[in-house]
Design a protein around this motif. Structure first.
Motif: not given
Lengths: 248, 247
Positions: A88, A90, A92-98, A141, A149, A156, B146, B149, B245
């Motif tokens: 799936t 979305f 935006a904000y799909n990736l884990f920023p850390h 990201p 992104k 992924r 988050q 996801s 970040e």
């Protein structure tokens, strides 16, 4: 894939007013045996709500959904298992920023699908090359463009070899140039046989990539057709929607 | 003007003001006698460092657990954490230490050799209430997208918390936690009321043995600053380090 939806209802409690909002209202939709289904329709009509149910993220209030005759589970344990077989993406904000792009790709492979790290790296090497992302794999990201992104997010979802992808307006947060690069990637998925359900506002792309287009409005599906039929149909709600979209 | 120069100027002005104040007092300093007790100071300083570190570790765990409870779907769980946080934050640490030692520990027949352990525990519970609010803020700052996801890639609830939510929340709260450690180090001075041999207790003892009050307490201030200033610097550095970040 063969998607069959019968009497699908989704209600949410509105915490402020205490009332119930009905987003999907006895929706019926039965596709042929197709590779790509595109959902279009006005904002607030229920497209994203429907996609979240198809992706196993939300459980509907009532009704049945089955892919290839297999009904979706309703319990959380069954749904986790189901989500592991699909991908799936979305808006935006799909990736884990850390995590870096590479770590984002590895995380589901290692922690969900049980691959050894070396094996997982080997699995993502070729797709990263193919989609022109290899030189960005070490970046986080925040250092990637919006288009990059989204492409990493699609990758992924793809590298776990899902049965099908669910894409919820993957380009609506992007400017036109980046929209193009993401749509190209989805176009390539179509060419290589990946099954997917896509929610989009890009009508030109919908026409090109869809095997069937479903019009979702007022919590129902008043029209389901091949692109050629859909874009020339006379259903009044579709006609006014298309007029409105083309004016924008 | 460069930042370091501005700092230097302010420190110089402050030193001049202090120097003038002390000069006008016409004091006879008695550093020689206090110097005899340097071992006591040194031991107390290390004790304070050890107590604060132990309390920090324990209060982080307590704070994280309380933060998770504050966010619980179950009203009774949330209520436990809320009562704990408000009760602790609303009462003086001095009272908590006295009740902890003379009431709770006494009722449980805890031996005097565990004085320091009880002190650390009360200090950890005290600091944990503040940590709980810091951690809750950090956990709340993680967008719902988050978690979507994380679920979408097939993680379980626990995996999503451990691999996605917690690492991001920890980065967000680290500067505030370092700031909380500064408070914790200073608050540990109250352990002296339980006769725990930490830094402030050492200074009090030196004072009562030598009657040289300022000579006993000024080194105390310097000793605390030696612990807290680097922490403040660390806190600011962490803040810069993790700012990028937020994307």
């Amino acid at each position: 894939m063969n998607l069959a939806i019968h009497g699908l209802v989704q209600r949410f409690a509105d915490p402020r007013s205490g009332t119930q909002a009905t987003v999907l209202d006895r929706l019926d939709l039965v596709t042929g045996d197709i590779q790509a289904l595109v959902l279009v329709g006005p904002s607030g009509g229920g497209k994203s709500t429907l996609l979240r149910i198809l992706a196993g993220l939300d459980v509907p209030t009532a009704g049945t959904v089955a892919f290839d005759g297999e009904p979706l589970p309703r319990d959380e344990k069954g749904l986790i298992g189901y989500r592991r077989t699909v991908g799936t993406v979305f808006q935006a904000y799909n990736l884990f920023p850390h995590l870096t792009a590479m770590q984002n790709l590895l995380l589901p492979l290692v922690h969900v699908h049980g691959l050894a790290e070396a094996e997982a790296r080997e699995r993502v090497r070729e797709p990263l090359e193919r989609f022109g992302l290899a030189s960005h794999a070490h970046k986080r990201p925040a250092e990637l463009s919006g288009g990059q992104k989204q492409r990493v997010a699609i990758l992924r979802a793809l590298v776990v070899r899902p049965r099908r992808l669910f894409l919820d307006e993957p380009t609506s947060a992007l400017d036109p140039e980046m929209t193009g690069e993401v749509l190209d990637m989805i176009g390539e998925l179509k060419a290589t046989g990946t099954q997917f359900v896509l929610v989009t506002h890009e009508m030109g792309f919908a026409r090109r990539v869809a095997d069937e287009v479903a019009f979702i409005a007022d919590g129902g599906c008043p029209a389901l057709a091949t692109p050629a039929e859909f874009f020339s149909c006379h259903e009044p709600r579709v006609v006014s929607f298309l007029e409105r979209v083309q004016r924008e | 003007m460069p930042r370091w120069l501005a700092h230097l100027i302010v420190i110089a002005l402050l030193a001049a003001a202090c120097g003038w104040a002390f000069a006008s007092l016409d004091m006879t300093w008695n550093w020689g006698v206090v110097w005899e007790y340097r071992q006591a100071f040194w031991k107390g300083w290390w004790m304070t460092l050890g107590l604060a570190l132990a309390a920090l570790l324990a209060s982080s765990l307590i704070g994280l657990a309380a933060a998770v409870m504050l966010r619980s779907r179950f009203a009774i769980v949330e209520a436990f954490a809320r009562v704990y946080v408000e009760l602790i934050r609303g009462t003086p640490l001095l009272v908590q230490l006295l009740v902890g030692w003379y009431v709770v520990a006494a009722a449980l027949h805890v031996g005097t050799e565990y004085r320091a352990a009880v002190g650390v525990l009360v200090l950890a519970l005290f600091s944990g209430a503040y940590m709980a609010e810091i951690f809750r803020g950090g956990l709340d700052a993680i967008p719902k997208a988050q978690i979507d996801s994380a679920r979408a890639v097939g993680l379980t609830r626990w995996q999503a918390f451990r691999l996605v939510v917690l690492p991001q929340a920890v980065r967000i709260v680290l500067p505030a936690v370092a700031g909380q450690l500064v408070s914790l180090i200073k608050d540990s001075s109250l352990l002296s009321v339980l006769s725990i041999g930490e830094f402030t207790f050492a200074a009090r003892n030196v004072n009562s043995a030598t009657y040289s009050t300022l000579e006993s307490y000024l080194p105390l201030a310097a000793g605390y600053l030696a612990l807290t200033l680097p922490l403040s610097a660390l806190s600011r550095w962490l803040e810069r380090r993790f700012r990028y970040e937020a994307a």
